[in-house]
Design a protein around this motif. Sequence first.
Motif, short mmCIF file in Angstrom:
data_model
loop_
_atom_site.label_atom_id
_atom_site.label_comp_id
_atom_site.label_asym_id
_atom_site.label_seq_id
_atom_site.Cartn_x
_atom_site.Cartn_y
_atom_site.Cartn_z
N PRO A 132 -47.28 32.28 -61.27
CA PRO A 132 -47.14 31.30 -60.50
C PRO A 132 -48.02 30.79 -59.61
O PRO A 132 -48.51 31.63 -58.78
CB PRO A 132 -45.67 31.61 -60.00
CG PRO A 132 -45.17 32.69 -61.00
CD PRO A 132 -46.11 33.43 -61.38
N GLY A 133 -48.38 29.76 -59.62
CA GLY A 133 -49.38 29.28 -58.73
C GLY A 133 -50.79 29.47 -59.05
O GLY A 133 -51.96 28.59 -58.58
N ALA A 187 -45.39 16.81 -59.10
CA ALA A 187 -44.98 17.91 -60.05
C ALA A 187 -46.13 18.03 -61.11
O ALA A 187 -46.74 19.12 -61.30
CB ALA A 187 -43.89 17.76 -60.82
N LEU A 188 -46.65 16.87 -61.62
CA LEU A 188 -47.64 16.84 -62.58
C LEU A 188 -49.31 17.56 -61.94
O LEU A 188 -49.87 18.41 -62.64
CB LEU A 188 -47.92 15.52 -63.27
CG LEU A 188 -46.85 15.13 -64.27
CD1 LEU A 188 -47.30 13.44 -64.51
CD2 LEU A 188 -46.95 15.97 -65.57
N ASP A 189 -49.33 16.98 -60.89
CA ASP A 189 -50.41 17.38 -59.96
C ASP A 189 -50.21 18.96 -59.86
O ASP A 189 -51.22 19.70 -59.85
CB ASP A 189 -50.54 16.71 -58.74
CG ASP A 189 -51.10 15.17 -58.88
OD1 ASP A 189 -51.60 14.93 -59.90
OD2 ASP A 189 -50.69 14.50 -58.00
N THR A 190 -49.23 19.23 -59.52
CA THR A 190 -48.91 20.72 -59.37
C THR A 190 -49.24 21.44 -60.65
O THR A 190 -49.83 22.49 -60.56
CB THR A 190 -47.55 20.95 -58.69
OG1 THR A 190 -47.48 20.25 -57.72
CG2 THR A 190 -47.35 22.67 -58.49
N VAL A 191 -48.80 21.26 -61.60
CA VAL A 191 -49.04 21.71 -62.71
C VAL A 191 -50.46 22.00 -63.26
O VAL A 191 -50.93 23.22 -63.47
CB VAL A 191 -48.28 21.22 -64.02
CG1 VAL A 191 -48.61 21.74 -65.61
CG2 VAL A 191 -46.71 21.14 -63.93
N GLU A 192 -51.13 20.85 -62.91
CA GLU A 192 -52.51 20.83 -63.24
C GLU A 192 -53.10 21.89 -62.32
O GLU A 192 -54.09 22.62 -62.79
CB GLU A 192 -53.03 19.60 -63.08
CG GLU A 192 -54.81 19.56 -63.18
CD GLU A 192 -55.28 18.15 -63.26
OE1 GLU A 192 -56.59 17.82 -63.69
OE2 GLU A 192 -54.62 17.19 -63.32
N LYS A 193 -52.88 22.04 -61.11
CA LYS A 193 -53.54 22.71 -60.15
C LYS A 193 -53.27 24.19 -60.34
O LYS A 193 -53.96 25.30 -60.45
CB LYS A 193 -53.13 22.58 -58.80
CG LYS A 193 -53.55 21.26 -58.02
CD LYS A 193 -52.89 20.89 -56.86
CE LYS A 193 -53.39 19.77 -55.92
NZ LYS A 193 -52.50 19.30 -54.99
N ALA A 194 -51.78 24.47 -60.80
CA ALA A 194 -51.46 25.84 -61.18
C ALA A 194 -52.10 26.44 -62.47
O ALA A 194 -52.28 27.63 -62.52
CB ALA A 194 -50.08 26.07 -61.10
N THR A 195 -52.41 25.44 -63.32
CA THR A 195 -52.77 26.10 -64.82
C THR A 195 -54.11 25.61 -65.15
O THR A 195 -54.63 25.86 -66.24
CB THR A 195 -51.73 25.65 -65.95
OG1 THR A 195 -51.75 24.30 -65.96
CG2 THR A 195 -50.24 26.20 -65.27
N LYS A 240 -41.56 31.15 -58.51
CA LYS A 240 -41.91 30.86 -57.07
C LYS A 240 -41.95 29.37 -56.93
O LYS A 240 -42.16 28.63 -57.87
CB LYS A 240 -43.10 31.57 -56.94
CG LYS A 240 -43.59 32.84 -57.12
CD LYS A 240 -42.92 33.76 -56.06
CE LYS A 240 -43.14 35.24 -56.13
NZ LYS A 240 -42.25 36.03 -55.27
N VAL A 241 -41.66 28.96 -55.69
CA VAL A 241 -41.78 27.64 -55.36
C VAL A 241 -43.34 27.52 -55.11
O VAL A 241 -43.66 28.23 -54.15
CB VAL A 241 -40.95 27.00 -54.05
CG1 VAL A 241 -41.04 25.76 -53.63
CG2 VAL A 241 -39.35 27.20 -54.40
N VAL A 242 -44.14 26.60 -55.71
CA VAL A 242 -45.37 26.49 -55.42
C VAL A 242 -45.83 25.29 -54.89
O VAL A 242 -47.16 25.17 -54.68
CB VAL A 242 -46.11 26.86 -56.73
CG1 VAL A 242 -45.98 28.10 -57.37
CG2 VAL A 242 -45.75 25.78 -58.02
N ALA A 297 -47.42 30.88 -53.04
CA ALA A 297 -46.12 30.63 -53.26
C ALA A 297 -45.41 30.50 -52.05
O ALA A 297 -45.82 30.97 -50.83
CB ALA A 297 -45.58 32.04 -53.73
N ILE A 298 -44.77 29.41 -51.88
CA ILE A 298 -44.06 29.10 -50.74
C ILE A 298 -42.66 29.68 -50.54
O ILE A 298 -42.39 30.46 -49.42
CB ILE A 298 -43.84 27.54 -50.70
CG1 ILE A 298 -45.14 26.67 -50.82
CG2 ILE A 298 -42.96 27.22 -49.56
CD1 ILE A 298 -44.73 25.39 -51.00
#
Length: 612
Positions: A592-593, A330-338, A245-247, A599-600
């Motif tokens: 994902p997410g 992307a690093l921020d996104t990884v932290e939010k998702a995991t 997914k695009v997150v 998911a976008i």
Amino acid sequence: MATDKAENGGNTTSGFDPQSMEAYVVKDPQAMALNMARAMENLGKAASVWIAPREKGELVDPVSEPLVEMVKTMNRVAEYWMADPKRTVEAQAHLMNSLFGVWMKSLSRLSGTDAAAAPEPVKDKRFADADWQRNPFFDFLRQAYLIISDWAEKLVDNTEGLDEHTRHKAGFYVKQLTAALSPQNFLFTNPQTFRETVSTHGANLVKGMQMLAEDIAAGKGDLKMRQTDESKFAVGRNMAVTPGKVVAQSDVCEVIQYEPTTKKVLKRPLLICPPWINKFYILDLNPQKSFIKWCVDQGHTVFVISWVNPDERHAEKDWLAYIREGVDFALDTVEKATGEREVNAIGYCVGGTLLSAAMALHAQEGNKRIASATLFTTQVDFTYAGDLKVFVDEEQVTGLEERMRRQGYLDGSKMATAFNMLRSSELIWPYFVNNYLKGQDPNAFDLLYWNADSTRMAAANHSYYLRNCYLYNNLSQGRMQLDGKTLSLKDVKVPIYNLATREDHIAPAKSVYLGSASFGGPVTFVLSGSGHIAGVVNPPDKQKYQFWTSEKRPADYEDWLVSASETAGSWWPHWQAWIEKLDNERVDARKPGGDALNAIADAPGSYVLARV
């Protein structure tokens, strides 16, 4: 004349069998004339398609600029040889003596006084057809061409007074000229195209000129030479199909998180930063070749940056923007998702160069989110950057910047052409012959589909890259400026897995190896067989190629290679073992997410679908 035939394919003891010319004799002149007329009509259509956008002012032809650069460079070589009449005469005499020897041997074969020599081993696959040696006419063309090519290259090598960059350019241009002038590339000097034209009464040329018109139309006035049957592929249908997914989405990238296939996954997520010069799905061509899918199956939580295909709106997006709105986003996104701050990161080619600069910037900011970095065919020191440096000097970069300023980006086809020129005898001229002289549709090949799916480069980003890396080599020298800070790779202390490929023409292995010494932490240098793509995209189950490793770290790449031990097969399992040695803690698989991001869209997202 005696024509006693030997056993091997109709060769004669005299060295020439007149009957072998039968395939080159036109049997139906009327059909040939009709098809030649139709071919010329299609050629006229191709010319019209080429001219139309130029007459309307829709396309400003930049062809003169590289030609001027080539002529200017070659004039430096010519001036040296013409300045001294003795040098001129000696160079000409050497060439003429060599050609005369080939000519006399060819006359002897034609007259029947010279027995046929045993065929030479084919070293140049352009001349693999048997008639390049069996037929005296084509054999003379082949040998004369090789003599002239070698002579021209030696002229450059022996020219005194050239600076290193000019000599490099001159050698590159000579190789481009000799590749273009190969007898293989002309209808009646290539035995295959000659026979094809005779056997089809010229129908091959009718089809070939039609394909030429279609390819110019596809390029909107520029030639967009087809290298594969593009109708057989579609991104999201049979390419880039690993579920995910695009997150998250920014102005410069989408972040994709892939669905897990294992119950437990490594605690540290994996973030891949691909090059923006090409699209990310080189790492996800299909399920059998997908590095992304393989990583998912090994228990990685995989995130990938999918860069935007920029247009005029992105003109001012520079390296800092690609770090802040790309890598950091992307690093921020990884932290939010995991929920994890530490990640294992991968950078491929220029994506690895950007990642290295980002880590140097992070080191000054106290940002420790990247716990390890893997670099695929990545240059951080551009001292030995190879033939791409031919296109980079102050004058050429300034001209390119002016062109980019007018539209806000560099057209992807321009960079694709530059890459193809690095291996023009493999990536340009065989397709020219196959498409337009033989009139044959290319085979379906996923890698070449990806290669043709080029991307634009944002003006500010590309200008910064050329100047700071290729032109001034600022990153390795500790002079790169980003966000008011002077970067030093010595500040990067995290473990690094630095992969080079032995036959790389874009990021030469010697250049990648030299860059290993720029970092301040432990570097594991690994050399893979094959080139820039195949050496990276090499699934273990294919049992192809090999890789080399060594504990020693001599200053020179050549000395390292002598000390290295070879292992058959893919380097992927070796890398996985390196990752697990750093941290093998496992947690439950993550969707994902996670709970924080919705998911976008389904992978591969929308940015990757934008075509030039």
